[in-house]
Enzyme design. Structure first.
Site, PDB file in Angstrom:
ATOM      1  CB  ILE A 195      43.443  34.078  14.014  1.00 30.15           C
ATOM      2  CG1 ILE A 195      44.311  35.177  13.396  1.00 30.15           C
ATOM      3  CG2 ILE A 195      43.964  33.683  15.392  1.00 30.15           C
ATOM      4  CD1 ILE A 195      44.204  36.519  14.109  1.00 30.15           C
ATOM      5  CG  PHE A 234      47.157  38.101  23.925  1.00 30.34           C
ATOM      6  CD1 PHE A 234      47.602  39.241  24.589  1.00 30.34           C
ATOM      7  CD2 PHE A 234      46.518  37.123  24.667  1.00 30.34           C
ATOM      8  CE1 PHE A 234      47.411  39.403  25.956  1.00 30.34           C
ATOM      9  CE2 PHE A 234      46.322  37.268  26.032  1.00 30.34           C
ATOM     10  CZ  PHE A 234      46.765  38.410  26.678  1.00 30.34           C
ATOM     11  CB  THR A 261      48.061  48.835  20.755  1.00 31.10           C
ATOM     12  OG1 THR A 261      49.151  49.724  20.997  1.00 31.10           O
ATOM     13  CG2 THR A 261      47.567  49.066  19.329  1.00 31.10           C
ATOM     14  CG  ASP A 262      49.773  53.055  23.771  1.00 26.15           C
ATOM     15  OD1 ASP A 262      50.182  52.410  22.798  1.00 26.15           O
ATOM     16  OD2 ASP A 262      50.539  53.528  24.652  1.00 26.15           O
ATOM     17  CD  GLU A 263      52.264  51.724  18.414  1.00 28.86           C
ATOM     18  OE1 GLU A 263      52.172  51.776  17.170  1.00 28.86           O
ATOM     19  OE2 GLU A 263      53.235  51.248  18.996  1.00 28.86           O
ATOM     20  CE1 TYR A 311      50.594  46.172  16.062  1.00 26.82           C
ATOM     21  CE2 TYR A 311      51.066  48.364  16.929  1.00 26.82           C
ATOM     22  CZ  TYR A 311      50.661  47.054  17.133  1.00 26.82           C
ATOM     23  OH  TYR A 311      50.315  46.625  18.400  1.00 26.82           O
ATOM     24  CB  ALA A 368      46.162  51.902  10.029  1.00 31.08           C
ATOM     25  CE  LYS A 423      46.387  45.313  18.052  1.00 30.71           C
ATOM     26  NZ  LYS A 423      46.189  43.900  18.477  1.00 30.71           N
ATOM     27  CE  LYS A 432      57.539  44.257  18.507  1.00 30.05           C
ATOM     28  NZ  LYS A 432      56.815  43.123  18.971  1.00 30.05           N
ATOM     29  NE  ARG A 471      56.538  54.681  21.220  1.00 31.15           N
ATOM     30  CZ  ARG A 471      56.588  55.759  20.428  1.00 31.15           C
ATOM     31  NH1 ARG A 471      56.478  56.967  20.961  1.00 31.15           N
ATOM     32  NH2 ARG A 471      56.727  55.633  19.124  1.00 31.15           N
ATOM     33  CE  LYS A 476      59.900  55.562   4.274  1.00 31.99           C
ATOM     34  NZ  LYS A 476      59.221  54.812   3.203  1.00 31.99           N
ATOM     35  N   GLY A 477      57.307  58.390   9.862  1.00 32.71           N
ATOM     36  CA  GLY A 477      56.022  58.664  10.539  1.00 32.71           C
ATOM     37  C   GLY A 477      56.071  58.396  12.032  1.00 32.71           C
TER      38      GLY A 477
END
Ligand code: NAD
Ligand code: DAU
Length: 326
Positions: A60, A79, A123-125, A147, A149, A151, A186, A211, A271-272
């Site tokens: 992309i 996606f 994403t909800d994150e 990730y 950040a 998104k 995952k 989650r 982490k985090g």
């Protein structure tokens, strides 16, 4: 109608494409899939040879290729992404390149070529972590991992192309998906495939992070409602699965695989590590008629059965990443 779908050799995009190819509606679109086939993408996820499907292997971030494909597209559903939080902690470069620069490349081309609806799958994150209550779409973004950040950056860029240029952008922010064809890094497919192999499962920290688990088919229905009925410039949260701590989820997976707690190894925390995600999805329900249909326990049982019956699909993928992350 020509629909360009990026990242559809992966978990969710491939389910979305299969759903559209199964449709007998007279206006069912012709689909072009653009996918780079990174470690996370496999052609085994796609019904190659279907008369309404064309597959193009590519990046992309490749502006020339993206320009050609968007010039032939009426709509885009985007996606493609680097999607695994743990990998983004080990190195963020691919996340910034694909998720931010790749999305900007697509948006520029879509604008230049007069594409109609552009659905950006976020994403909800991007909202960060919430101790109680649920985020509405207007909640400020406060991502914590590289990730999320990346998104959040692409999500905001997509909305900026609507506000600045009038591009018909629609953004979805969904909770955690599970189901067949999910890459075995995952937590759900990692734990299932380890247990099927008689191996222990690594539970991070105390297993107390929460989650909201949504079947991938419910997410895909939501994405298509946004494409067909959503409004330009709007964000739609997609959730309504079942909220569980990782410990509770692990208990369900152990039951479904016929294993006991001896198979669980508590390991160092991520982490985090975000404590809890929870989206308020009432806008998608009232405006679009979105409603999740799958119940978690039976959805997980079907997912375990699928991994049990499809070792040919996941064993090569686990070998591909050499056990480094799985
Ligand atoms: P995935 O990792 O299974 O698939 C990603 C796909 O994108 C792969 O096929 C990969 O080859 C492709 N890709 C990666 N980089 C590319 C590039 N530069 N050019 C072209 N193709 C590229 O991911 P997934 O879980 O299916 O997630 C799909 C989307 O949904 C992502 O944008 C993700 O952020 C979002 N999302 C995922 C979840 C979830 O629970 N998995 C929840 C909410 C939102
Ligand atoms: O919320 C949506 C997001 O869900 C998507 O945007 C991401 O693409 C997707 O990967 C997912 O992110 P998570 O970090 O929530 O998913 P993951 O499966 O990696 O982890 C789920 C929970 O399980 C999380 O709290 C960390 C924990 N975990 C994960 C792994 C891989 C473990 O305890 N052990 C593990 O080995």
């Amino acid at each position: 109608m020509n629909l360009l779908v990026t990242g559809a050799a992966g978990f969710i995009g491939s389910r979305y494409v299969r759903m559209l190819l199964d449709s007998r509606a007279p206006d069912a679109p012709h689909i072009t899939v653009l996918d780079k086939l990174t470690y996370a993408g496999t052609l085994d996820n796609l019904e190659l040879g279907h008369p309404r499907l064309e597959f193009v292997q590519g990046d992309i971030c490749d502006a020339e290729l993206v320009d050609k494909l968007t010039s032939e597209a009426d709509q885009v559903v985007h996606f493609a992404a680097e999607s695994h939080v743990d990998r983004s902690i080990m190195g963020a470069a691919d996340f910034v390149r694909t998720n931010v620069v790749g999305t900007q490349t697509l948006l520029d081309s879509a604008l230049r070529n007069g594409v109609g609806a552009f659905v950006h799958v976020s994403t909800d994150e991007v909202y960060g972590s919430i101790d109680e209550g649920s985020w509405p779409e207007e909640h400020p973004l406060a991502p914590n991992s590289p990730y999320s950040a990346s998104k959040a950056s692409s999500d905001l860029l997509a909305l900026a192309y609507h506000r600045t240029h009038g591009l018909d952008v629609r953004v979805t922010r969904c909770s955690n998906n599970y189901g067949p064809h999910q890459f075995p890094e995952k937590v759900v497919p990692l734990f299932i495939t380890n247990l099927l192999d008689g191996r222990k499962v690594p539970l991070y920290g105390k297993g107390l992070n929460v989650r909201d688990w949504l079947h991938v088919e419910d997410h895909c229905q939501g994405v298509d409602l946004v494409r067909t009925k959503g409004r330009p410039g709007e964000v739609y949260n997609i959730g309504g699965g079942t909220e569980l701590s990782n410990k509770e989820l692990t208990g369900l997976l152990l039951d479904a695989c016929g294993a006991d707690w001896d198979m669980v190894e508590y390991v160092e925390d991520r982490k985090g590590h975000d404590l809890r995600y929870s989206v308020d999805w009432s806008k998608a329900r009232t405006e679009l008629g979105y409603r999740p249909r799958h119940e978690l326990r039976s959805g997980l049982a079907d997912t375990v059965a699928w991994y049990r019956d499809n070792r040919d699909w996941w064993e090569p993928l686990k070998r591909r990443v050499g056990g480094e992350h799985v």
